[in-house]
Design a protein around this motif. Structure first.
Motif, PDB file in Angstrom:
ATOM      1  N   TYR A 137     -12.150  -7.468  -3.548  1.00  0.00           N
ATOM      2  CA  TYR A 137     -11.837  -6.080  -3.167  1.00  0.00           C
ATOM      3  C   TYR A 137     -12.880  -5.115  -3.722  1.00  0.00           C
ATOM      4  CZ  TYR A 137      -9.098  -2.039  -1.852  1.00  0.00           C
ATOM      5  OH  TYR A 137      -8.688  -0.877  -1.254  1.00  0.00           O
ATOM      6  N   CYS A 140      -7.620  -5.230   2.797  1.00  0.00           N
ATOM      7  CA  CYS A 140      -6.674  -6.152   2.142  1.00  0.00           C
ATOM      8  C   CYS A 140      -6.373  -7.348   3.030  1.00  0.00           C
ATOM      9  CB  CYS A 140      -5.374  -5.427   1.789  1.00  0.00           C
ATOM     10  SG  CYS A 140      -5.611  -4.136   0.571  1.00  0.00           S
ATOM     11  N   LEU A 165      -7.696   0.654   3.955  1.00  0.00           N
ATOM     12  CA  LEU A 165      -7.015  -0.189   2.960  1.00  0.00           C
ATOM     13  C   LEU A 165      -6.428  -1.430   3.626  1.00  0.00           C
ATOM     14  CD1 LEU A 165      -5.016   2.492   0.899  1.00  0.00           C
ATOM     15  CD2 LEU A 165      -7.109   1.354   0.211  1.00  0.00           C
ATOM     16  N   HIS A 205      -7.987   4.138  -3.944  1.00  0.00           N
ATOM     17  CA  HIS A 205      -7.552   2.749  -3.792  1.00  0.00           C
ATOM     18  C   HIS A 205      -6.422   2.467  -4.780  1.00  0.00           C
ATOM     19  CE1 HIS A 205     -11.098   1.899  -1.299  1.00  0.00           C
ATOM     20  NE2 HIS A 205     -11.703   2.754  -2.109  1.00  0.00           N
ATOM     21  N   LEU A 224       0.845  -1.194   0.000  1.00  0.00           N
ATOM     22  CA  LEU A 224       0.000   0.000   0.000  1.00  0.00           C
ATOM     23  C   LEU A 224       0.880   1.245   0.000  1.00  0.00           C
ATOM     24  CD1 LEU A 224      -2.408  -1.267   2.809  1.00  0.00           C
ATOM     25  CD2 LEU A 224      -2.750  -1.408   0.338  1.00  0.00           C
TER      26      LEU A 224
END
Ligand SMILES: [Zn+2]
Length: 455
Positions: free
Chosen positions: A441, A351, A347, A389, A331
């Motif tokens: 996702y 994830c 995030l 994202h 990330l």
């Protein structure tokens, strides 16, 4: 004039040293980040694999570094062993490893993802996608730019028949998702997996509810081969080539040694360009950042594509940047260990959840600068300035518990896998995992942000 001759002789002597390389496994006795020091002292060294937890690295070491690098390792209480000498000759057998094959008339057939397609084969496949009755209604091809060697950068857009109905019902534009592979030439697996993801979206669009819901909310754009010049070079000349193939400031000499040609595309993006180590100013380095931000046509084309919405008219909302290898879900930010993106916690949670649901918890999730190492001018940092994202998936040639061959020094043993050299049989295994992760996702975003208002 004298100065120029001296400079030339220096380069001839210096570059001839680089002809022979060795692959070394290096381990330090305690955890410490030596990478920045190694990079400063040995700017032409090529980091192939890094494991912070184990404090170990795998390096491609140029011939003229061997003595001093061994000394450096000893001085820092580490040890090394040579995994492969005479690397270029040994790896020649991995070049052009895709066999001759007869493509199917069906562009969604497995023959298109069970091979590492050459650039020309990839372009032929795009033509088939654009002309086949199975797919032509659902895709558009966009040439977003050209490389230094004049190959086209082709993006496939997947759109759905639900578009109008969605717009009428919701009075709201769709959003766009960008997936790219092949930014680093030697990471062939990332190209194969990007193609596999594209095929899966097109195959499942009619009968998978999650895929249908995703295509109602998002147009998907896939650039499978971001660095076709470098990729072709890695197929024909040097399997471990990483950069693109544009000339550099020392390009007059690059026919003496290849290392001085090309720019690392993932150090050339315009956000925080050259702001930290991990991004070299040395044209012969494998992580050379280029002469200025977006100096490379591949990078400038992607920057324009993401910024201007010329092709989609819809805003980009998510970016999946595919590399190989490492089993990391990285990330932003890459350039900083001090700052985090605004929605970092969201995030990370999202994830981690998906990694445990569809990836057997075998991917490590976290900020790129911590999990790997800080570097600047990366595509996910740039994309994070445009959309909420943005992430890198470092795919994996290790699967089903098989060890990496480099770790066991068994480069051709079929009981292990070989990093960048993973064969096309891995594409479907990794591709399935990555496709499922992307679907989960995007579906989770829809559930969390869109579904309460829209259905
Ligand atoms: Zn990469």
């Amino acid at each position: 004039m004298v100065h120029n001759i001296q400079l030339f002789l220096f380069f001839v002597v210096f570059l001839n040293y680089l002809q022979a390389e060795e692959i070394w496994f290096v381990k330090f006795s305690y955890k410490h980040n030596y990478l920045s020091r190694i990079e400063k002292t040995f700017p032409l060294i090529d980091l192939l694999q890094y494991d912070y937890d184990q404090s170990s690295c795998i390096f491609l070491v140029p011939q003229n570094y061997l003595l001093n690098f061994a000394r450096f390792i000893q001085q820092h209480n580490g040890f090394y062993r040579i995994m492969l000498d005479n690397t270029k000759d040994t790896l020649k057998k991995f070049q052009l490893r895709s066999k001759r094959w007869t493509p199917s008339d069906n562009p969604l057939d497995k023959t298109f993802y069970q091979h590492f397609l050459s650039y020309d084969e990839q372009q032929n496949w795009y033509s088939l996608l654009a002309n086949s009755s199975l797919t032509k209604k659902f895709i558009r091809l966009h040439t977003i730019g050209y490389t230094y060697e004049n190959r086209s950068l082709t993006v496939v857009q997947i759109h759905s028949k639900y578009r109008r109905r969605y717009k009428q019902q919701q009075q709201r534009r769709k959003l766009s998702v960008f997936i790219d592979g092949g930014m680093h030439a030697r990471e062939w697996l990332s190209i194969g997996v990007a193609n596999f993801v594209l095929i899966q979206f097109l195959t499942l669009k009619e009968n998978n509810l999650k895929v249908q819901r995703i295509l109602r909310h998002f147009d998907i754009f896939v650039l499978s081969m971001m660095n076709p010049d470098g990729y072709e070079y890695s197929r024909t000349h040097n399997r471990l080539w990483r950069k693109n193939r544009s000339p550099t400031i020392v390009s007059d000499y690059w026919d003496i040694d290849e290392s001085c040609c090309g720019v690392d595309l993932n150090r050339n993006f315009p956000y925080q360009w050259d702001s930290i180590y991990g991004s070299s100013n040395h044209p012969c380095s494998h992580s050379y950042r280029g002469s200025h931000p977006s100096s490379e046509s591949e990078v400038q084309s992607v920057v324009n594509f993401l910024q201007t919405n010329t092709y989609s008219r819809n805003k980009f909302y998510a970016y999946f940047n595919l590399h190989a290898y490492g089993r990391f879900w990285l990330l932003p930010w890459t350039y900083s260990t001090l700052n985090k993106v605004q929605n970092y916690e969201d995030l990370l949670k999202r994830c981690n959840q998906i990694a445990s649901n569809v990836m057997n918890q075998t991917y490590k999730v976290g900020q790129a600068s911590f999990l790997l190492y800080p570097c600047s001018g990366t595509s996910i940092d740039f994309a994070a300035t445009l959309m909420p994202h943005s992430m890198t998936l470092e795919l994996s040639p290790t699967f089903k518990g098989l060890p990496m061959c480099f770790e066991t020094n068994q480069t051709v043993d079929h009981n292990c896998t070989v990093g960048f050299l993973a064969g096309p049989e891995v594409i479907e295994i990794d591709g399935t995992e990555v496709f499922n992760a992307i679907v989960e996702y995007l579906d989770s975003i829809i559930q969390d942000y869109f579904l309460s208002r829209n259905t």
